[in-house]
Design an enzyme around this catalytic site. Sequence first.
Site, PDB file in Angstrom:
ATOM      1  N   ARG A  36      -6.331  -5.164  -6.200  1.00  0.00           N
ATOM      2  CA  ARG A  36      -7.214  -6.084  -5.263  1.00  0.00           C
ATOM      3  C   ARG A  36      -8.598  -6.455  -5.612  1.00  0.00           C
ATOM      4  O   ARG A  36      -9.336  -7.138  -5.315  1.00  0.00           O
ATOM      5  CB  ARG A  36      -7.021  -5.909  -3.811  1.00  0.00           C
ATOM      6  CG  ARG A  36      -7.184  -4.655  -3.417  1.00  0.00           C
ATOM      7  CD  ARG A  36      -6.987  -4.411  -1.709  1.00  0.00           C
ATOM      8  NE  ARG A  36      -6.758  -2.981  -1.716  1.00  0.00           N
ATOM      9  CZ  ARG A  36      -6.667  -2.473  -0.451  1.00  0.00           C
ATOM     10  NH1 ARG A  36      -6.737  -3.280   0.687  1.00  0.00           N
ATOM     11  NH2 ARG A  36      -6.485  -1.006  -0.247  1.00  0.00           N
ATOM     12  N   ASP A  61      -4.776  -9.855  -4.361  1.00  0.00           N
ATOM     13  CA  ASP A  61      -4.774  -9.216  -3.021  1.00  0.00           C
ATOM     14  C   ASP A  61      -3.541  -9.789  -2.292  1.00  0.00           C
ATOM     15  O   ASP A  61      -3.424 -11.071  -2.138  1.00  0.00           O
ATOM     16  CB  ASP A  61      -6.152  -9.622  -2.327  1.00  0.00           C
ATOM     17  CG  ASP A  61      -5.961  -9.096  -0.787  1.00  0.00           C
ATOM     18  OD1 ASP A  61      -4.856  -8.610  -0.346  1.00  0.00           O
ATOM     19  OD2 ASP A  61      -7.259  -8.671  -0.187  1.00  0.00           O
ATOM     20  N   VAL A  62      -2.537  -8.924  -2.008  1.00  0.00           N
ATOM     21  CA  VAL A  62      -1.263  -9.637  -1.707  1.00  0.00           C
ATOM     22  C   VAL A  62      -1.506 -10.130  -0.142  1.00  0.00           C
ATOM     23  O   VAL A  62      -0.371 -11.032   0.332  1.00  0.00           O
ATOM     24  CB  VAL A  62      -0.176  -8.580  -1.676  1.00  0.00           C
ATOM     25  CG1 VAL A  62       0.030  -7.756  -3.002  1.00  0.00           C
ATOM     26  CG2 VAL A  62      -0.427  -7.171  -0.621  1.00  0.00           C
ATOM     27  N   ASN A  88       4.670  -3.253  -5.503  1.00  0.00           N
ATOM     28  CA  ASN A  88       4.378  -1.959  -5.192  1.00  0.00           C
ATOM     29  C   ASN A  88       3.266  -1.736  -4.292  1.00  0.00           C
ATOM     30  O   ASN A  88       3.183  -0.657  -3.396  1.00  0.00           O
ATOM     31  CB  ASN A  88       3.845  -1.181  -6.587  1.00  0.00           C
ATOM     32  CG  ASN A  88       3.261  -0.122  -6.446  1.00  0.00           C
ATOM     33  OD1 ASN A  88       4.213   1.229  -6.236  1.00  0.00           O
ATOM     34  ND2 ASN A  88       2.278   0.082  -6.510  1.00  0.00           N
ATOM     35  N   TYR A 168       4.154   2.175  10.015  1.00  0.00           N
ATOM     36  CA  TYR A 168       4.418   2.353   8.376  1.00  0.00           C
ATOM     37  C   TYR A 168       5.908   2.072   8.217  1.00  0.00           C
ATOM     38  O   TYR A 168       6.633   1.545   7.382  1.00  0.00           O
ATOM     39  CB  TYR A 168       3.855   3.587   7.647  1.00  0.00           C
ATOM     40  CG  TYR A 168       4.233   3.596   6.245  1.00  0.00           C
ATOM     41  CD1 TYR A 168       3.971   2.737   5.458  1.00  0.00           C
ATOM     42  CD2 TYR A 168       5.125   4.620   5.947  1.00  0.00           C
ATOM     43  CE1 TYR A 168       4.390   2.767   4.103  1.00  0.00           C
ATOM     44  CE2 TYR A 168       5.653   4.945   4.521  1.00  0.00           C
ATOM     45  CZ  TYR A 168       5.039   4.122   3.721  1.00  0.00           C
ATOM     46  OH  TYR A 168       5.341   4.181   2.292  1.00  0.00           O
ATOM     47  N   LYS A 172       8.548  -0.590   6.141  1.00  0.00           N
ATOM     48  CA  LYS A 172       9.431  -0.506   5.021  1.00  0.00           C
ATOM     49  C   LYS A 172      10.859  -0.825   5.633  1.00  0.00           C
ATOM     50  O   LYS A 172      11.712  -1.385   4.592  1.00  0.00           O
ATOM     51  CB  LYS A 172       9.457   0.845   4.659  1.00  0.00           C
ATOM     52  CG  LYS A 172       8.026   1.217   4.011  1.00  0.00           C
ATOM     53  CD  LYS A 172       7.595   0.202   2.490  1.00  0.00           C
ATOM     54  CE  LYS A 172       6.293   0.758   2.135  1.00  0.00           C
ATOM     55  NZ  LYS A 172       6.126  -0.012   0.835  1.00  0.00           N
ATOM     56  N   THR A 203      -0.036  11.144  -4.341  1.00  0.00           N
ATOM     57  CA  THR A 203      -1.345  10.177  -4.657  1.00  0.00           C
ATOM     58  C   THR A 203      -2.165   9.929  -3.699  1.00  0.00           C
ATOM     59  O   THR A 203      -2.118  10.781  -2.435  1.00  0.00           O
ATOM     60  CB  THR A 203      -0.388   8.683  -4.613  1.00  0.00           C
ATOM     61  OG1 THR A 203      -0.092   8.489  -3.227  1.00  0.00           O
ATOM     62  CG2 THR A 203       0.645   8.675  -5.683  1.00  0.00           C
TER      63      THR A 203
HETATM   64  P1  NAP Z   1      -1.830   4.402  -3.535  1.00  0.00           P
HETATM   65  O1  NAP Z   1      -2.170   5.453  -4.749  1.00  0.00           O
HETATM   66  O2  NAP Z   1      -2.616   4.453  -2.248  1.00  0.00           O
HETATM   67  O3  NAP Z   1      -1.889   2.995  -4.075  1.00  0.00           O
HETATM   68  C1  NAP Z   1      -1.433   1.988  -3.392  1.00  0.00           C
HETATM   69  C2  NAP Z   1      -2.000   0.828  -4.221  1.00  0.00           C
HETATM   70  O4  NAP Z   1      -1.871  -0.399  -3.399  1.00  0.00           O
HETATM   71  C3  NAP Z   1      -3.160   0.844  -4.862  1.00  0.00           C
HETATM   72  O5  NAP Z   1      -3.569  -0.027  -6.006  1.00  0.00           O
HETATM   73  C4  NAP Z   1      -3.887  -0.327  -3.587  1.00  0.00           C
HETATM   74  O6  NAP Z   1      -5.213  -0.836  -4.071  1.00  0.00           O
HETATM   75  C5  NAP Z   1      -3.020  -1.183  -3.637  1.00  0.00           C
HETATM   76  N1  NAP Z   1      -3.092  -2.231  -2.382  1.00  0.00           N
HETATM   77  C6  NAP Z   1      -3.070  -1.801  -1.074  1.00  0.00           C
HETATM   78  N2  NAP Z   1      -3.542  -2.981  -0.493  1.00  0.00           N
HETATM   79  C7  NAP Z   1      -3.275  -3.989  -1.376  1.00  0.00           C
HETATM   80  C8  NAP Z   1      -3.422  -5.383  -1.204  1.00  0.00           C
HETATM   81  N3  NAP Z   1      -3.849  -6.109   0.138  1.00  0.00           N
HETATM   82  N4  NAP Z   1      -3.645  -6.094  -2.102  1.00  0.00           N
HETATM   83  C9  NAP Z   1      -3.291  -5.607  -3.319  1.00  0.00           C
HETATM   84  N5  NAP Z   1      -2.836  -4.176  -3.699  1.00  0.00           N
HETATM   85  C10 NAP Z   1      -3.201  -3.533  -2.501  1.00  0.00           C
HETATM   86  O7  NAP Z   1      -0.353   4.619  -3.083  1.00  0.00           O
HETATM   87  P2  NAP Z   1       1.092   4.988  -3.868  1.00  0.00           P
HETATM   88  O8  NAP Z   1       1.504   6.363  -3.077  1.00  0.00           O
HETATM   89  O9  NAP Z   1       0.814   4.849  -5.323  1.00  0.00           O
HETATM   90  O10 NAP Z   1       1.861   3.845  -3.244  1.00  0.00           O
HETATM   91  C11 NAP Z   1       2.615   2.803  -4.127  1.00  0.00           C
HETATM   92  C12 NAP Z   1       3.832   2.323  -3.163  1.00  0.00           C
HETATM   93  O11 NAP Z   1       4.512   3.537  -2.727  1.00  0.00           O
HETATM   94  C13 NAP Z   1       3.422   1.846  -1.643  1.00  0.00           C
HETATM   95  O12 NAP Z   1       4.362   0.817  -1.379  1.00  0.00           O
HETATM   96  C14 NAP Z   1       3.986   2.997  -0.924  1.00  0.00           C
HETATM   97  O13 NAP Z   1       4.057   2.539   0.735  1.00  0.00           O
HETATM   98  C15 NAP Z   1       5.018   3.533  -1.516  1.00  0.00           C
HETATM   99  N6  NAP Z   1       5.672   4.917  -1.218  1.00  0.00           N
HETATM  100  C16 NAP Z   1       4.683   5.988  -1.547  1.00  0.00           C
HETATM  101  C17 NAP Z   1       5.198   7.188  -1.317  1.00  0.00           C
HETATM  102  C18 NAP Z   1       4.174   8.260  -1.701  1.00  0.00           C
HETATM  103  O14 NAP Z   1       4.559   9.561  -1.279  1.00  0.00           O
HETATM  104  N7  NAP Z   1       3.158   8.210  -2.310  1.00  0.00           N
HETATM  105  C19 NAP Z   1       6.377   7.364  -0.758  1.00  0.00           C
HETATM  106  C20 NAP Z   1       7.087   6.219  -0.326  1.00  0.00           C
HETATM  107  C21 NAP Z   1       6.784   5.054  -0.790  1.00  0.00           C
HETATM  108  P3  NAP Z   1      -6.777  -0.160  -3.880  1.00  0.00           P
HETATM  109  O15 NAP Z   1      -6.765   0.910  -4.945  1.00  0.00           O
HETATM  110  O16 NAP Z   1      -7.493  -1.101  -4.025  1.00  0.00           O
HETATM  111  O17 NAP Z   1      -6.670   0.459  -2.479  1.00  0.00           O
END
Ligand code: NAP
Length: 245
Positions: A36, A61-62, A88, A168, A172, A203
Amino acid sequence: MSETRIALVTGANKGIGYEIAAGLGALGYRVGVGARDAARGEAAVAKLRAAGVDAFGVPLDVTADRSVGDAVRLVERQAGHLDALVNNAGISGETGPGWVQDPTTLDLDTVRAVVETNVIGVIRVTNAMLPLLRRSTSPRIVNVSSSVGSLSLQADPDIDVGPIMAAYAPSKSYLNAVTVQYARHFAGTGILINATSPGLVATDFTGFAGPRTPAQGAATPIRLATLPDGGPTGSFFEDDGVIPW
Ligand code: NAP
């Protein structure tokens, strides 16, 4: 049609999304790096290219129709079609102490923001990219969900499912439910769509607290993005196993 496989990963500038992009790139995919923030996206593209990945930046930006429309046109210009879409991008929304979202005091704007990104954003991007996916011989869609979206696990008092996250976790669950509806619609078309939980990953999202690395969290999304024809669809995967809805 080009023989190079094309993937688009939303939220690919960091975390699990970045590693999904890196992993698909290592498998020979040309990867659209959705971000985004254009500058953060370009930094990720540069890093991926330095690692040998054929990556291109996709400002995306989704939550914004115009941004998603521009992204469709960019992918069409760059690649002409799409083989794998990995939804993602996701947010947790504001949390209180202990990473809790108390349902009884929930800020409604937090709910709206989380649903807008984690659910409506996925529908918006998927439907916009569908014409490009339909040009693929083996289209794959992966929705990065979470095990906290499993109603079966959340409702089981014998399982430790972490803090209450009333914005949250249901987002999901909603994403999972939408995934099933897409799978029903795509039945027999060759388009495979699945949801996946990456496990608890270190992360920004978790304050870098999870036991898993982003690369470990990316493994199942990558596998689902590269499923062979006739592979599973309409399921919810964590690692090698199916987890309950
Ligand atoms: P992260 O490091 O916070 O990365 C999230 C990504 O989503 C970032 O690139 C962020 O962009 C982007 N994003 C947020 N809002 C957006 C929007 N409106 N448009 C486009 N991009 C957007 O988190 P992550 O841990 O990698 O999470 C990735 C996915 O895994 C998410 O769907 C999360 O719910 C899921 N998940 C994560 C975990 C975990 O333990 N980490 C567990 C279960 C599920 P910016 O950098 O600009 O903010």
